[in-house]
Design an enzyme around this catalytic site. Structure first.
Site, PDB file in Angstrom:
ATOM      1  N   ASP A  32      56.684 -13.483  29.052  1.00 37.91           N
ATOM      2  CA  ASP A  32      56.575 -12.074  28.586  1.00 37.91           C
ATOM      3  C   ASP A  32      57.650 -11.753  27.632  1.00 37.91           C
ATOM      4  OD1 ASP A  32      56.887  -8.948  28.546  1.00 37.91           O
ATOM      5  OD2 ASP A  32      55.335  -9.117  30.275  1.00 37.91           O
ATOM      6  N   ASN A  33      57.369 -11.321  26.649  1.00 40.42           N
ATOM      7  CA  ASN A  33      58.567 -10.973  25.468  1.00 40.42           C
ATOM      8  C   ASN A  33      59.192  -9.523  25.776  1.00 40.42           C
ATOM      9  OD1 ASN A  33      56.650  -9.014  24.681  1.00 40.42           O
ATOM     10  ND2 ASN A  33      56.548  -9.629  22.596  1.00 40.42           N
ATOM     11  N   GLY A  37      57.139  -4.594  28.841  1.00 42.85           N
ATOM     12  CA  GLY A  37      57.348  -4.689  30.232  1.00 42.85           C
ATOM     13  C   GLY A  37      58.895  -4.621  30.634  1.00 42.85           C
ATOM     14  N   ASP A  57      57.368 -14.443  23.396  1.00 43.22           N
ATOM     15  CA  ASP A  57      56.456 -14.004  22.613  1.00 43.22           C
ATOM     16  C   ASP A  57      55.027 -14.809  22.395  1.00 43.22           C
ATOM     17  OD1 ASP A  57      54.568 -12.654  20.777  1.00 43.22           O
ATOM     18  OD2 ASP A  57      56.165 -11.943  19.385  1.00 43.22           O
ATOM     19  N   LYS A  92      48.307  -8.858  16.735  1.00 47.21           N
ATOM     20  CA  LYS A  92      48.782 -10.340  17.047  1.00 47.21           C
ATOM     21  C   LYS A  92      48.688 -10.811  18.359  1.00 47.21           C
ATOM     22  CE  LYS A  92      52.392 -11.896  14.549  1.00 47.21           C
ATOM     23  NZ  LYS A  92      53.832 -11.808  14.092  1.00 47.21           N
ATOM     24  N   TYR A 146      43.677  -1.999  18.826  1.00 47.53           N
ATOM     25  CA  TYR A 146      43.572  -2.382  20.059  1.00 47.53           C
ATOM     26  C   TYR A 146      42.292  -2.842  20.299  1.00 47.53           C
ATOM     27  CZ  TYR A 146      44.025  -2.292  25.307  1.00 47.53           C
ATOM     28  OH  TYR A 146      43.948  -2.347  26.799  1.00 47.53           O
ATOM     29  N   TYR A 160      35.804 -20.637  22.556  1.00 48.22           N
ATOM     30  CA  TYR A 160      36.710 -22.041  23.302  1.00 48.22           C
ATOM     31  C   TYR A 160      35.634 -22.272  24.452  1.00 48.22           C
ATOM     32  CZ  TYR A 160      41.054 -22.579  20.943  1.00 48.22           C
ATOM     33  OH  TYR A 160      42.018 -23.261  19.958  1.00 48.22           O
ATOM     34  N   THR A 176      43.317   1.834  34.873  1.00 46.68           N
ATOM     35  CA  THR A 176      44.005   1.301  36.086  1.00 46.68           C
ATOM     36  C   THR A 176      45.214   2.019  36.018  1.00 46.68           C
ATOM     37  OG1 THR A 176      42.615  -0.758  36.028  1.00 46.68           O
ATOM     38  CG2 THR A 176      44.589  -0.704  37.438  1.00 46.68           C
ATOM     39  N   ARG A 187      50.390   7.231  28.812  1.00 47.87           N
ATOM     40  CA  ARG A 187      49.019   7.164  29.602  1.00 47.87           C
ATOM     41  C   ARG A 187      48.731   8.456  30.483  1.00 47.87           C
ATOM     42  NH1 ARG A 187      47.732   0.909  30.609  1.00 47.87           N
ATOM     43  NH2 ARG A 187      50.181   0.936  31.172  1.00 47.87           N
TER      44      ARG A 187
HETATM   45  P1  NAD Z   1      51.990  -3.415  30.273  1.00 50.83           P
HETATM   46  O1  NAD Z   1      52.327  -2.704  28.838  1.00 50.83           O
HETATM   47  O2  NAD Z   1      52.489  -2.696  31.398  1.00 50.83           O
HETATM   48  O3  NAD Z   1      51.861  -4.758  30.426  1.00 50.83           O
HETATM   49  C1  NAD Z   1      51.635  -5.584  29.052  1.00 50.83           C
HETATM   50  C2  NAD Z   1      52.745  -6.747  29.321  1.00 50.83           C
HETATM   51  O4  NAD Z   1      52.300  -7.642  28.190  1.00 50.83           O
HETATM   52  C3  NAD Z   1      54.193  -6.158  29.105  1.00 50.83           C
HETATM   53  O5  NAD Z   1      54.943  -6.880  30.139  1.00 50.83           O
HETATM   54  C4  NAD Z   1      54.613  -6.746  27.584  1.00 50.83           C
HETATM   55  O6  NAD Z   1      55.724  -6.897  27.456  1.00 50.83           O
HETATM   56  C5  NAD Z   1      53.675  -8.006  27.333  1.00 50.83           C
HETATM   57  N1  NAD Z   1      53.781  -8.247  26.360  1.00 50.83           N
HETATM   58  C6  NAD Z   1      53.014  -7.677  25.197  1.00 50.83           C
HETATM   59  N2  NAD Z   1      53.142  -8.159  24.020  1.00 50.83           N
HETATM   60  C7  NAD Z   1      53.584  -9.674  24.326  1.00 50.83           C
HETATM   61  C8  NAD Z   1      53.390 -10.701  23.385  1.00 50.83           C
HETATM   62  N3  NAD Z   1      53.205 -10.935  22.241  1.00 50.83           N
HETATM   63  N4  NAD Z   1      54.063 -11.852  24.235  1.00 50.83           N
HETATM   64  C9  NAD Z   1      54.503 -11.818  25.422  1.00 50.83           C
HETATM   65  N5  NAD Z   1      54.226 -10.817  26.347  1.00 50.83           N
HETATM   66  C10 NAD Z   1      53.659  -9.605  25.562  1.00 50.83           C
HETATM   67  O7  NAD Z   1      50.260  -3.212  30.120  1.00 50.83           O
HETATM   68  P2  NAD Z   1      49.144  -3.028  31.426  1.00 50.83           P
HETATM   69  O8  NAD Z   1      48.596  -1.865  31.776  1.00 50.83           O
HETATM   70  O9  NAD Z   1      49.665  -3.820  32.612  1.00 50.83           O
HETATM   71  O10 NAD Z   1      48.123  -4.040  30.856  1.00 50.83           O
HETATM   72  C11 NAD Z   1      47.840  -5.233  31.018  1.00 50.83           C
HETATM   73  C12 NAD Z   1      46.784  -5.935  30.296  1.00 50.83           C
HETATM   74  O11 NAD Z   1      45.539  -5.223  30.819  1.00 50.83           O
HETATM   75  C13 NAD Z   1      46.719  -5.906  28.852  1.00 50.83           C
HETATM   76  O12 NAD Z   1      45.998  -6.799  28.194  1.00 50.83           O
HETATM   77  C14 NAD Z   1      45.862  -4.436  28.644  1.00 50.83           C
HETATM   78  O13 NAD Z   1      45.325  -4.410  27.439  1.00 50.83           O
HETATM   79  C15 NAD Z   1      44.694  -4.668  29.860  1.00 50.83           C
HETATM   80  N6  NAD Z   1      44.331  -3.300  30.333  1.00 50.83           N
HETATM   81  C16 NAD Z   1      44.853  -2.367  30.854  1.00 50.83           C
HETATM   82  C17 NAD Z   1      44.366  -1.414  31.335  1.00 50.83           C
HETATM   83  C18 NAD Z   1      44.988  -0.375  32.104  1.00 50.83           C
HETATM   84  O14 NAD Z   1      44.382   0.893  32.274  1.00 50.83           O
HETATM   85  N7  NAD Z   1      46.285  -0.503  32.596  1.00 50.83           N
HETATM   86  C19 NAD Z   1      43.058  -1.005  30.981  1.00 50.83           C
HETATM   87  C20 NAD Z   1      42.344  -1.905  30.086  1.00 50.83           C
HETATM   88  C21 NAD Z   1      42.900  -3.269  29.854  1.00 50.83           C
HETATM   89  N1  UDP Z   2      45.439  12.561  28.286  1.00 47.88           N
HETATM   90  C1  UDP Z   2      45.771  13.941  28.269  1.00 47.88           C
HETATM   91  N2  UDP Z   2      47.105  14.359  28.367  1.00 47.88           N
HETATM   92  C2  UDP Z   2      48.116  13.414  28.310  1.00 47.88           C
HETATM   93  C3  UDP Z   2      47.696  11.865  28.017  1.00 47.88           C
HETATM   94  C4  UDP Z   2      46.370  11.500  27.946  1.00 47.88           C
HETATM   95  O1  UDP Z   2      44.907  14.786  28.196  1.00 47.88           O
HETATM   96  O2  UDP Z   2      49.282  13.471  28.449  1.00 47.88           O
HETATM   97  C5  UDP Z   2      44.068  12.184  28.078  1.00 47.88           C
HETATM   98  C6  UDP Z   2      43.691  11.474  26.433  1.00 47.88           C
HETATM   99  O3  UDP Z   2      43.403  12.210  25.583  1.00 47.88           O
HETATM  100  C7  UDP Z   2      42.429  10.894  27.178  1.00 47.88           C
HETATM  101  C8  UDP Z   2      42.693  10.477  28.809  1.00 47.88           C
HETATM  102  O4  UDP Z   2      43.656  11.453  29.153  1.00 47.88           O
HETATM  103  O5  UDP Z   2      41.120  11.671  26.941  1.00 47.88           O
HETATM  104  C9  UDP Z   2      43.040   9.168  29.126  1.00 47.88           C
HETATM  105  O6  UDP Z   2      44.050   8.714  28.273  1.00 47.88           O
HETATM  106  P1  UDP Z   2      45.006   7.593  28.330  1.00 47.88           P
HETATM  107  O7  UDP Z   2      46.022   7.537  27.327  1.00 47.88           O
HETATM  108  O8  UDP Z   2      45.580   7.452  29.901  1.00 47.88           O
HETATM  109  O9  UDP Z   2      44.052   6.308  28.102  1.00 47.88           O
HETATM  110  P2  UDP Z   2      42.514   6.080  27.321  1.00 47.88           P
HETATM  111  O10 UDP Z   2      41.786   5.809  28.430  1.00 47.88           O
HETATM  112  O11 UDP Z   2      42.484   7.098  26.325  1.00 47.88           O
HETATM  113  O12 UDP Z   2      42.722   4.718  26.687  1.00 47.88           O
END
Ligand code: NAD
Ligand code: UDP
Length: 312
Positions: A32-33, A37, A57, A92, A146, A160, A176, A187
């Site tokens: 992790d970078n 996080g 990274d 990236k 994204y 792959y 989540t 969020r």
């Molecule tokens: P988060 O930001 O808490 O965790 C992401 C982690 O990745 C962080 O620790 C960050 O430092 C690390 N990171 C980012 N870019 C990096 C890089 N270039 N090199 C090394 N480390 C790097 O977010 P999260 O909610 O825990 O999400 C984790 C994964 O799940 C992500 O891939 C995200 O797209 C995916 N995801 C999460 C949700 C959700 O609702 N939480 C929904 C859909 C997808």
């Molecule tokens: N949202 C909101 N108030 C906030 C943050 C988010 O009403 O303070 C709304 C946002 O517009 C979206 C939903 O809540 O409709 C979920 O947003 P989030 O950023 O958690 O993730 P998304 O599902 O959009 O990726």
């Protein structure tokens, strides 16, 4: 026992994944970078001899010495607030980062799991979202950094698999939440819970009629582990299929935190999906997995975490 590389292991989901892998006896290399996080999420693991943290990274070349059984690519900033703040890094890590970690998996003969997202469905025209739906994504809008990175990462993962025969898993994660989210990650769950705990206005974007389906982190991690251990190759939705409007979420948060917060209204961000709910038929049938934690229970646990963090 397996040796598993978890990219993004110091993040919200990744740190819970490290915990569960270690609990079941696996060895974990967390890469992790720390862009979104924190070592606070993993410092309780530093004494565990089966845990190793590498600050790196993954958009730069990745090399881990020794045998590896699985690579879980969870690294990516995930909050819409970050889409504007660090758009190039997001592209990236989804593009080059995925390529680098697939290369590592190929070299080591390891399984590869990609953390994809419900965002690949964009603002969906099919509801609930089933894995066979190809989505409705604006390729040049503010969320595209994204959404398109994740779509590219899925394409790279399948390439792959087809071209190099790497065993792959793709999880499409739906919203989540839970302990270890950053209080300022922007969020909706972190915003609403921290606002409610401080009796500050709840910031509703739009009229709050847009929907999401919220999955508690323990259910998410259990689903991903079932996917990793199983043999299903194509994408699988993991989330919770109980759908709520954002306003209903706000009402639940205010109730469980016993808050005096009122609602304030701001414009809906561009391309904000109007509705989202996973079709979980495939996850249920292929993985025998089921989300268990209802929203109110999960929000109580999340609020306990934020209350401690904020000292309220
Ligand atoms: P988060 O930001 O808490 O965790 C992401 C982690 O990745 C962080 O620790 C960050 O430092 C690390 N990171 C980012 N870019 C990096 C890089 N270039 N090199 C090394 N480390 C790097 O977010 P999260 O909610 O825990 O999400 C984790 C994964 O799940 C992500 O891939 C995200 O797209 C995916 N995801 C999460 C949700 C959700 O609702 N939480 C929904 C859909 C997808
Ligand atoms: N949202 C909101 N108030 C906030 C943050 C988010 O009403 O303070 C709304 C946002 O517009 C979206 C939903 O809540 O409709 C979920 O947003 P989030 O950023 O958690 O993730 P998304 O599902 O959009 O990726």
């Amino acid at each position: 026992m397996s040796r598993v590389v978890v990219s993004g292991g110091a993040g919200f989901l990744g740190s819970h994944m490290c915990d569960k892998l270690l609990d079941r006896g696996d060895e974990v290399v967390c890469v992790d970078n720390l862009v979104t996080g924190s070592t606070e999420n993993i410092e309780h693991l530093f004494d565990n001899e089966r845990f190793r943290f590498v600050r790196h990274d993954v958009s730069e070349h990745v090399w881990i010495p020794g045998d590896i059984d699985a690579v879980m690519h969870l690294a990516s900033p995930a909050s819409p607030v970050d889409f504007a703040r660090i758009p190039i890094q997001i592209l990236k890590v989804g593009g080059i980062g995925t390529h680098n970690l697939l290369g590592l998996a190929k070299e080591k003969g390891a399984k590869f799991l990609l953390a994809s997202t419900s965002e690949v469905y964009g603002d969906p025209l099919v509801h609930p979202q089933v894995e066979t739906y190809w989505g409705n994504v604006n390729p040049i809008g503010p969320r595209s950094v994204y959404d398109e990175a994740k779509r590219y990462s899925e394409a790279m993962t399948m390439a792959y698999h087809r071209h190099h025969e790497v065993p792959v898993r793709i999880v499409r994660i739906f919203n989540t939440y839970g302990p270890r989210m950053r209080p300022d990650d922007g969020r909706v769950v972190s915003n609403f819970v921290t606002q409610a705990l401080q009796n500050k206005p709840i910031t509703m974007y739009g009229d709050g009629s847009q929907t999401r389906s919220f999955c508690y982190v323990d259910d998410q991690v259990a689903g991903q582990l079932a996917l990793l251990d199983g043999d299903h190759t194509g994408p699988i939705n993991i989330g919770n299929d109980h759908e709520f409007t954002v306003k209903e979420l706000a009402e639940i948060v205010v109730k469980v935190t016993n808050s005096s917060s009122e609602f304030s209204y701001a414009p809906l961000p561009q391309d904000d999906p109007t509705r989202r709910r996973p079709d979980l038929t495939l996850a249920r049938s292929e993985l025998g997995w089921e989300p268990k934690v209802d929203l109110e229970t999960g929000i109580v646990r999340t609020a306990e975490f934020f209350a401690k963090l904020l000292g309220v």
